[in-house]
Write an enzyme that holds these catalytic residues in place. Structure first.
Site, mmCIF file in Angstrom:
data_model
loop_
_atom_site.group_PDB
_atom_site.id
_atom_site.type_symbol
_atom_site.label_atom_id
_atom_site.label_comp_id
_atom_site.label_asym_id
_atom_site.label_seq_id
_atom_site.Cartn_x
_atom_site.Cartn_y
_atom_site.Cartn_z
ATOM 1 N N GLU A 67 0.808 -1.221 0.000
ATOM 2 C CA GLU A 67 0.000 0.000 0.000
ATOM 3 C C GLU A 67 0.842 1.271 0.000
ATOM 4 O OE1 GLU A 67 -0.239 -2.468 2.237
ATOM 5 O OE2 GLU A 67 -2.017 -3.500 1.485
ATOM 6 N N PHE A 105 -5.974 -1.120 5.695
ATOM 7 C CA PHE A 105 -4.648 -1.212 5.080
ATOM 8 C C PHE A 105 -4.199 0.126 4.504
ATOM 9 C CE2 PHE A 105 -6.282 -5.723 4.266
ATOM 10 C CZ PHE A 105 -5.894 -6.134 5.526
ATOM 11 N N HIS A 116 -14.533 -1.747 3.292
ATOM 12 C CA HIS A 116 -14.644 -2.634 4.443
ATOM 13 C C HIS A 116 -14.334 -1.905 5.754
ATOM 14 C CE1 HIS A 116 -14.671 -5.422 1.141
ATOM 15 N NE2 HIS A 116 -14.773 -6.479 1.917
#
Lengths: 276, 315
Positions: free
Chosen positions: B58, B83, B108
């Site tokens: 990421e 993340f 999410h």
């Protein structure tokens, strides 16, 4: 349409690098702070890049089709500012704004403050990823512009670097060239004592990069390496340049103390003598 | 007014919006091995040339997006909300600080994510991104509004973070009502003068249900979808404080620093009235069903109703 480089020969590039070295020491001495060591180790390559290779337009620093130079080790900003002055982006008086309120020469190179700077650095490990983005965009544009990224060797300890190293190979980014300034010293001490780096060239090669090792203070080797990297078009190229931190000023050379410290008056005068 | 029937997850709206942008060659989509989950896969299927896979990495993705943006592209980069936080300093120094237009989507988010458990349930993303100068921070409630707001980002000249949710919820918008949505402007779903419930994300439905039950007790509530947490619609919040004199915030996020924190900061500075905050009470979640977790953490409609009564009683 801007031209590549400045049409200088090796002797002229060497003279330009010496002028840059003087200005690096002046900037750091003037404000009593900054990072001379890594600027002096990088300056011969910076001179090679701006004097021999990069296609930029000093009349339009935001020209979309310019080559991008990303100084990931952004603390070596005096080196960048000195070469941007030589290239015509900064006046001499701009250099004396280094680290001063409102100055275009911020402590770490910053694209929002300084014409000719393509990346706002300061936090190590980020520049390679940014260069990948620039290179991918050039490919989408079907442009021949190229992204050049300079990394410090201590900087390679950041995990993000290796994320980028993998991505550049995965995407077969041929218009991306990286230079590692292997001067062997980081903030606290020698790299060997902080986190052993072993063979940097071998590491890049193991990930699938084309790699060349040079003496980063030999201008002919610098220019040859730049030309070599340009020829690598099927994937990313990495030049590992072996350098001496503080190169050109005797008491700074290979001395961890001058990673991030300014000379005193006596030391400054000695440096000016040595660089005359 | 009850919510229109049917259900949609905000992540589906994000994917649908990306798909609608395939005709714009400036739009590029960046993925970190979660395209199937964030729904950026919908864009990839149509336009792989403008989709960049960056693997489970990421931090790299954030700066690749920044580099592409400075070269004239409009990057939409997505991963799970949690993340994205691994790349927070990259967002801070590499995107927000130089004010580079990158649109980051964290899917999410919240405890509503459910059975994956606490490691996957970001309950602090809105708070941390809100602290960054230049950033726009959003959390739409359903697929239709998420699509409209994502489409609006294409013309938004600041970096942004949008949290989307995994699970389908009852739709609070129709295509027509979503067409009125503006980044930075709260959307009023119901009007009443006794208390204002300011909600975002999956808790908007709970807020609407709470307003129905309050109405049966003779308490009329205004319900606002505050889909944009930053820049906050302070004009609307101050107006609600003056009109209702009591405020409840509701979010699937820590009560520290998110929508509740932002509204409280505004109210304290501009027009102090009682504020009650519904959200996760400074703890981590755990595995469980979405509704089970909402119940356990006191984030259901009846909890919002009780908070409204508390706020009114403190007036």
């Amino acid at each position: 349409m801007a031209e590549r480089g400045m049409g200088l020969d090796i002797a002229e590039l060497e003279m330009m690098a010496k002028r840059c070295r003087r200005n690096i020491v002046r900037m750091v001495y003037g404000i009593g702070a900054g990072h001379p060591g890594g600027s002096l180790s990088a300056i011969d390559m910076l001179t090679g890049l701006y004097g021999h290779r990069l296609r930029v337009d000093t009349n339009d620093s935001t020209w979309g089709n310019r080559d991008r130079f990303i100084m990931s080790k952004g603390h070596a900003s005096p080196g960048v500012y000195s070469i941007l002055h030589e290239r015509g982006f900064l006046t001499e008086s701009d250099l004396w704004t280094y680290r001063k309120l409102g100055g275009s020469c911020q402590g770490h190179v910053d694209m929002k403050w300084c014409p000719g700077v393509d990346f706002s650095a300061g936090s190590l490990g980020m520049g390679l990823s940014f260069g990948i983005g620039c290179a991918l965009a050039a490919t989408l544009d079907d442009s021949d512009r190229t992204a050049w990224v300079m990394l410090g060797d201590g900087e390679l300890q950041e995990g993000q670097i290796w994320e980028g190293v993998m991505a550049a190979v995965h995407h077969e980014i041929g218009n991306l060239n990286v230079i590692v300034d292997r001067n062997g010293i980081q903030n606290d001490d020698f790299c060997e004592s902080q986190m052993r780096m072993f063979d940097v060239a071998e590491k890049f090669a193991a990930f699938g990069w084309a790699v060349m090792e040079i003496d980063g203070h030999d201008m002919q080797q610098v220019v040859n390496a730049i030309d070599w990297a340009d020829q690598v078009i099927d994937g990313p190229a990495c030049i590992v340049m072996h350098t001496i931190k503080g190169k050109g000023v005797s008491y700074m050379e290979n001395n961890p103390k001058f990673h991030g410290a300014a000379p005193n008056e006596e030391q400054f005068n000695l440096a000016m003598e040595e660089l005359s | 007014m009850s919510a229109p029937s049917g259900g949609g997850a905000s992540r589906d709206g994000y994917g649908a919006a990306l798909l609608e942008m395939v005709g714009d060659d400036r739009v590029v989509v960046l993925e970190a091995d979660l395209g199937k989950s964030t729904k950026s896969c919908m864009f990839r299927a149509e336009k792989p040339s403008h989709t960049v896979s960056l693997g489970i990495a990421e931090q790299n993705m954030m700066l690749v997006a920044a580099g592409m943006s400075t070269s004239g592209y409009i990057p939409f980069a997505s991963t799970f909300a949690i993340f994205s936080e691994r790349g927070f300093e990259q967002v801070r120094n590499g995107i927000a600080r130089p004010n580079i237009v990158v649109h980051l989507c964290g899917s999410h988010g919240g405890i509503h994510t459910g059975t994956d458990g606490s490691s996957a349930q970001s309950i602090e993303d809105l708070a941390i991104y809100r602290t960054l100068p230049n950033m726009t921070v959003m959390h739409p409630c359903d697929d239709i509004s998420a699509k409209a707001l994502t489409l609006a980002l294409r013309h938004h000249e600041r970096p942004s973070y949008m949290r989307t949710a995994r699970n389908k919820v009852s739709r609070a918008y129709t295509e027509e009502s979503a067409a009125q949505l503006r980044i930075g402007k709260g959307h009023i779903h119901r009007t009443g003068d006794d208390v204002a419930i300011i909600a975002c994300g999956v808790l908007l439905n709970e807020a609407l249900d709470a307003a129905e039950s309050l109405s049966q007790q003779g308490i009329e509530a205004t319900v606002v979808d505050m889909h944009t947490i930053k820049p906050l619609d302070t004009e609307l919040i101050v107006d609600l404080a003056k009109r209702c004199g009591a405020i409840v915030t509701a979010e699937d996020h820590s009560i520290i620093g998110g929508l509740g924190g932002a509204v409280a900061e505004c109210i304290v500075s501009e027009y102090p009235v009682p504020v009650e905050r519904i959200g996760v009470q400074d703890r981590f979640g755990e595995s469980g069903g979405s509704d089970e977790l909402l119940e356990m953490l006191h984030m259901k409609a009846n909890d919002i109703s009780k908070a409204a009564q508390r706020a009114i009683s403190r007036r």
